[in-house]
Design a protein around this motif. Structure first.
Motif, PDB file in Angstrom:
ATOM      1  N   GLY A 429       0.785  -1.222   0.000  1.00  0.00           N
ATOM      2  CA  GLY A 429       0.000   0.000   0.000  1.00  0.00           C
ATOM      3  C   GLY A 429       0.819   1.274   0.000  1.00  0.00           C
ATOM      4  N   ASN A 430       1.824   1.351  -0.845  1.00  0.00           N
ATOM      5  CA  ASN A 430       2.511   2.627  -1.102  1.00  0.00           C
ATOM      6  C   ASN A 430       2.996   2.613  -2.542  1.00  0.00           C
ATOM      7  OD1 ASN A 430       5.529   1.895  -1.243  1.00  0.00           O
ATOM      8  ND2 ASN A 430       4.930   0.987   0.711  1.00  0.00           N
ATOM      9  N   GLU A 431       3.201   3.789  -3.095  1.00  0.00           N
ATOM     10  CA  GLU A 431       3.488   3.891  -4.528  1.00  0.00           C
ATOM     11  C   GLU A 431       4.754   3.134  -4.923  1.00  0.00           C
ATOM     12  OE1 GLU A 431       3.489   8.118  -5.016  1.00  0.00           O
ATOM     13  OE2 GLU A 431       1.364   8.169  -5.568  1.00  0.00           O
ATOM     14  N   ARG A 432       5.780   3.266  -4.122  1.00  0.00           N
ATOM     15  CA  ARG A 432       7.059   2.626  -4.462  1.00  0.00           C
ATOM     16  C   ARG A 432       6.900   1.113  -4.577  1.00  0.00           C
ATOM     17  NH1 ARG A 432      11.849   3.951  -0.498  1.00  0.00           N
ATOM     18  NH2 ARG A 432      11.209   6.059  -1.050  1.00  0.00           N
ATOM     19  N   ALA A 433       6.223   0.519  -3.602  1.00  0.00           N
ATOM     20  CA  ALA A 433       6.047  -0.936  -3.598  1.00  0.00           C
ATOM     21  C   ALA A 433       5.070  -1.377  -4.680  1.00  0.00           C
ATOM     22  CB  ALA A 433       5.554  -1.394  -2.224  1.00  0.00           C
ATOM     23  N   PHE A 508      11.339   4.126  -9.307  1.00  0.00           N
ATOM     24  CA  PHE A 508      11.693   5.473  -8.860  1.00  0.00           C
ATOM     25  C   PHE A 508      13.218   5.656  -8.852  1.00  0.00           C
ATOM     26  CE2 PHE A 508       7.421   4.935  -7.250  1.00  0.00           C
ATOM     27  CZ  PHE A 508       6.833   6.174  -7.489  1.00  0.00           C
ATOM     28  N   THR A 509      13.945   4.601  -8.515  1.00  0.00           N
ATOM     29  CA  THR A 509      15.403   4.629  -8.614  1.00  0.00           C
ATOM     30  C   THR A 509      15.835   4.850 -10.057  1.00  0.00           C
ATOM     31  OG1 THR A 509      15.835   3.246  -6.673  1.00  0.00           O
ATOM     32  CG2 THR A 509      17.485   3.189  -8.408  1.00  0.00           C
ATOM     33  N   THR A 535      19.147   7.384  -4.396  1.00  0.00           N
ATOM     34  CA  THR A 535      17.942   6.697  -4.886  1.00  0.00           C
ATOM     35  C   THR A 535      17.284   5.887  -3.764  1.00  0.00           C
ATOM     36  OG1 THR A 535      19.153   4.695  -5.507  1.00  0.00           O
ATOM     37  CG2 THR A 535      19.006   6.456  -7.172  1.00  0.00           C
ATOM     38  N   PRO A 536      16.008   5.495  -3.947  1.00  0.00           N
ATOM     39  CA  PRO A 536      15.335   4.658  -2.940  1.00  0.00           C
ATOM     40  C   PRO A 536      16.048   3.335  -2.651  1.00  0.00           C
ATOM     41  CG  PRO A 536      13.730   5.556  -4.469  1.00  0.00           C
ATOM     42  CD  PRO A 536      15.075   5.912  -5.020  1.00  0.00           C
ATOM     43  N   ASP A 537      16.821   2.834  -3.607  1.00  0.00           N
ATOM     44  CA  ASP A 537      17.553   1.586  -3.399  1.00  0.00           C
ATOM     45  C   ASP A 537      18.924   1.799  -2.765  1.00  0.00           C
ATOM     46  OD1 ASP A 537      15.735  -0.371  -4.428  1.00  0.00           O
ATOM     47  OD2 ASP A 537      16.150   0.371  -6.444  1.00  0.00           O
ATOM     48  N   GLY A 538      19.304   3.051  -2.545  1.00  0.00           N
ATOM     49  CA  GLY A 538      20.617   3.337  -1.972  1.00  0.00           C
ATOM     50  C   GLY A 538      20.708   2.918  -0.519  1.00  0.00           C
ATOM     51  N   LEU A 575      18.402  12.804   3.515  1.00  0.00           N
ATOM     52  CA  LEU A 575      18.783  11.727   2.594  1.00  0.00           C
ATOM     53  C   LEU A 575      19.923  12.175   1.676  1.00  0.00           C
ATOM     54  CD1 LEU A 575      15.252  10.340   1.624  1.00  0.00           C
ATOM     55  CD2 LEU A 575      16.984   9.185   3.011  1.00  0.00           C
ATOM     56  N   TYR A 576      19.912  13.445   1.315  1.00  0.00           N
ATOM     57  CA  TYR A 576      20.948  14.020   0.462  1.00  0.00           C
ATOM     58  C   TYR A 576      22.310  13.915   1.151  1.00  0.00           C
ATOM     59  CZ  TYR A 576      23.007  17.649  -2.620  1.00  0.00           C
ATOM     60  OH  TYR A 576      23.769  18.359  -3.520  1.00  0.00           O
ATOM     61  N   LEU A 577      22.344  14.233   2.448  1.00  0.00           N
ATOM     62  CA  LEU A 577      23.588  14.145   3.210  1.00  0.00           C
ATOM     63  C   LEU A 577      23.981  12.695   3.469  1.00  0.00           C
ATOM     64  CD1 LEU A 577      23.111  17.053   5.786  1.00  0.00           C
ATOM     65  CD2 LEU A 577      24.476  17.059   3.691  1.00  0.00           C
ATOM     66  N   ASN A 578      22.983  11.844   3.714  1.00  0.00           N
ATOM     67  CA  ASN A 578      23.232  10.405   3.856  1.00  0.00           C
ATOM     68  C   ASN A 578      23.936   9.886   2.605  1.00  0.00           C
ATOM     69  OD1 ASN A 578      22.335   7.500   4.976  1.00  0.00           O
ATOM     70  ND2 ASN A 578      21.879   7.579   2.810  1.00  0.00           N
ATOM     71  N   ALA A 579      23.414  10.294   1.444  1.00  0.00           N
ATOM     72  CA  ALA A 579      23.989   9.847   0.174  1.00  0.00           C
ATOM     73  C   ALA A 579      25.417  10.359   0.001  1.00  0.00           C
ATOM     74  CB  ALA A 579      23.115  10.320  -0.992  1.00  0.00           C
ATOM     75  N   LEU A 580      25.664  11.571   0.476  1.00  0.00           N
ATOM     76  CA  LEU A 580      27.015  12.128   0.363  1.00  0.00           C
ATOM     77  C   LEU A 580      27.998  11.356   1.237  1.00  0.00           C
ATOM     78  CD1 LEU A 580      28.845  14.220  -0.891  1.00  0.00           C
ATOM     79  CD2 LEU A 580      28.188  15.828   0.913  1.00  0.00           C
TER      80      LEU A 580
END
Length: 713
Positions: A429-433, A508-509, A535-538, A575-580
């Motif tokens: 029940g969410n768009e990504r899934a 989405f990724t 990305t969502p898979d990151g 999330l941007y900083l997490n990715a960095l």
């Protein structure tokens, strides 16, 4: 529904004598009550069953009997599906027994962009839900021969991360012969109906379980058990007090804490009291020596564990390397290590019973909610408490929940000890899934009309009203973003959509990767790594407040422009900083920074680093493949090299050397720095290679280099 305690003699089973002989060689003379009830309900006739019973009640043997009887009668292939790689390996080793009867057993997990054609020669295949979902998308012909599916740990449908994949696999598997296995679930009749299966439900355990809640009381701690009996223990810390009490009764103890830091701290505290506990010092010394022999793992975590293990204690969490976790688990199984303090991931991962289970925290940290804390689910508690009681060693298992305030006793008792587990519900029940689910169905089934595709969605556990809402949104989004198109009344995957499905990445990724690549010229390594980690898979990594400030300052100092614009939303910026941070970790990795230095610099464990490498290996490979599909050759050239470097953690000049099996980043650098810079250099300087790597390994490396050269020319 509770079955009568009937035990069936294996000699009475309608199975070939060779099967009975294998069971008896394992010491199985009778089937226990859940196993007996499964046989009575038609297990050996191939009836579709949903079996729910507590941890340790013999569900794996039920699966084995179901598979073997089906293969004897119908041939073909059987698949045993688990939610975790650790479980896959464990079950694979169990199923190897049946090769004595001529059934070939294989295991596969990971590597999602392949059809595993080699599996056509195997009869019993043990795999993960994600891998099976991926295989269906590739449509290998051998998979058509698979007519019997065992879905293990079905309650993972309730897991927010893995649940959508488990449900997706169940939707397709229930169209064939099916055996589903689960820990006790409250709505098993609903789930059985959904699966078209007969329910077999029991609360039987091989070792009876007593449960209690422990609270501070005057100078010590009191445990109120389910049967209203009381027990008192003394000490400064409730977890340590009950651990020592259990050890004094010749028990082994599993302690669950809600964070790695707390688990490690608790293990050290317990170890300081172990001088009073009888230990097999020679056996513990052997385990310490074994840790010295392995390559995986950071120096600090190894030294920390060696010190603890010498005192009969260890900690266990996902930050440790797999080899370290394996050594700890085996030491505990052999009863050499007396206490493991773990995070809850251990409860679901492996078969590791203990006399006593202590649940030290009923709260866990969740960054997505205010205050960061939420109560664990009843199912999670049952997974932990289910480890209590060692068959053959204990007459009783005990599970103790620690509370810090006496006022909470009634509430905790009602929620965790007296209540049923949460009902299984859809996590689609969410768009990504949901969008990923539809993409996977189209990839596996081929072209479908909207109605045909919707029928698959209606077979999920989602309410029909929600399916209607998500379905229309999904078709519109997937069409607008060029994943699907309509042709002659059928929904068809575009070439891009099919490639995304085969790569097993979230749409989405894929959309983020496509936009990042199409809107920018080729860039530096850190920009690609940051794009993929965003990305969502990151992968996710903990970022402290101090690190946030450092990372924000670093953005302006980077040598190249990032491929993702700085977001304005606070959650997105996090999330941007997490990715960095992930990008910086991976940049150090591919620049051959020493592993210990990386672990210390970024405050991560060796298990974390391995997880980041595996995920970013998959994402850099996927980005390379998508850039080729999109004809973005400039990006493709850079991503191909970046993927090869991420895989082995090397600079570009070592790419040729690491093609050789047995040469990793350290050996490749050693050879390169000594003038051995390619396959030809190895073949021409065999004696030098032997002197650097040792005679045996050097000879093996030289032979492999020659083989690769012959293949190229």
């Amino acid at each position: 529904m509770t079955v009568e305690l009937e035990w069936m003699n294996v000699d009475n089973l309608p199975l070939p004598s060779d099967v009975i002989e294998i069971l008896k060689n394992r010491g199985i003379i009778k089937l226990n009550p859940p196993q007996t009830e499964a046989v009575k309900k038609g297990l050996l006739e191939g009836k579709r069953l949903l079996l729910t019973s507590p941890t340790g009640s013999g569900k794996t043997l039920i699966a084995e009997l179901g598979i073997i009887s089906f293969l004897f009668k119908h041939g073909g292939k059987a698949l045993y599906v688990t939610p975790l790689r650790a479980l896959t390996n464990e079950k694979y080793l169990t199923f190897k027994d049946w090769e004595k009867l001529g059934f070939k057993v294989a295991m596969t997990s990971g590597d999602y962009d392949t059809d595993d054609a080699w599996l056509k020669n195997y009869d019993i295949i043990v795999t993960t839900y994600e891998k099976l979902d991926s295989l269906w998308r590739h449509r290998p012909s051998w998979l058509n021969e698979a007519q019997y599916f065992v879905l293990d740990e079905l309650h993972y449908i309730n897991d927010p991360e893995r649940g959508p994949v488990v449900e997706s696999v169940a939707i397709r598997a229930k169209r064939r012969n099916l055996l589903a296995l689960s820990a006790t679930i409250s709505n098993y009749t609903v789930i059985a109906k959904w699966l078209n299966a007969e329910p077999v439900a029991t609360n039987w355990r091989p070792v009876p379980l007593i449960e209690g809640v422990m609270y501070p009381d005057k100078k010590g701690y009191t445990i109120l058990f389910k049967d209203n009996t009381l027990k008192k223990v003394y000490g400064d810390d409730p977890v340590i007090a009950y651990t020592l009490d259990s050890l004094s009764r010749n028990g082994q103890v599993l302690v669950f804490r809600n964070s790695r830091k707390t688990a490690e701290l608790t293990a050290r505290k317990i170890a300081s009291y172990m001088n009073f506990i009888p230990l097999d010092e020679k056996a513990l010394s052997d385990i310490v020596n074994e840790i010295d022999q392995i390559e995986e793992g950071g120096s600090e975590e190894k030294e920390s564990l060696k010190e603890l293990i010498s005192k009969g204690v260890a900690y266990h969490h996902a930050g440790l390397s797999k080899q370290l976790r394996d050594i700890i688990e085996e030491g505990f199984r052999q009863r050499k290590i007396k206490v493991i303090v773990a995070t809850p991931t251990l409860a679901a991962g492996v078969n590791l019973p203990a006399r006593t289970v202590i649940v030290g925290d009923i709260y866990r940290f969740n960054r997505r909610i205010a205050g960061f804390q939420e109560e664990i689910s009843v199912m999670e508690y049952k997974q932990m408490s289910g480890r209590a009681g060692r068959p053959g060693f204990d007459e009783m298992g005990e599970a103790i929940i620690v509370v810090r305030d006496k006022k909470n006793i009634d509430k905790i008792f009602k929620k965790y000890i007296l209540s049923s587990t949460e009902p299984l519900e859809s996590k689609l029940g969410n768009e990504r899934a949901f969008y990923t689910f539809l993409l996977g169905i189209l990839s596996a089934e081929g072209n479908l009309s909207e109605k045909e595709l919707a029928n698959f969605a209606y077979e999920s556990l989602l309410p029909k009203s929600l399916v209607d809402i998500y379905f229309d949104r999904a078709i519109q989004w997937l069409s607008e973003h060029s994943f699907i198109r309509e042709e002659e009344g059928k929904l068809i995957l575009t070439d891009f959509g099919k490639r995304v499905a085969d790569l097993y990445i979230n749409p989405f990724t894929a959309d983020i990767i496509r936009k990042g690549l199409e809107n920018h010229r080729s860039s530096c390594d850190i920009a690609y790594l940051h794009l993929l980690a965003f990305t969502p898979d990151g992968p996710l990594v903990s970022v402290s407040k101090n690190e946030e400030e450092e990372l924000m300052g670093l953005i302006d100092d980077l040598d190249c422009d990032l491929l993702i614009e700085e977001p304005y939303e606070e959650d997105e910026y996090s999330l941007y900083l997490n990715a960095l941070k992930i990008a910086l970790i991976m940049k150090d990795w591919i620049e051959e920074v020493d592993e210990d230095t990386i672990l210390g610099k970024y405050n991560i464990g060796s298990g974390d680093l391995r997880n980041f490498v595996e995920t970013m290996d998959w994402l850099t490979y996927s980005a390379y493949q998508l850039s080729r599909e999109l004809k973005l050759e400039e990006h493709a050239d850079k991503l191909r090299i970046l993927n090869a470097r991420v895989k082995d953690g090397i600079r570009e000049e070592l790419l040729e050397l690491v093609q050789i099996s047995g040469i990793g980043r350290k050996r490749a650098r050693l050879l390169y720095n000594n003038g051995i810079r390619g396959l030809g250099d190895i073949v021409m300087n065999v004696d030098k290679v032997k002197s650097l790597l040792g005679p045996k390994l050097g000879e093996k490396i030289a032979q492999e280099a020659a083989r690769l050269l012959n293949r190229f020319y």
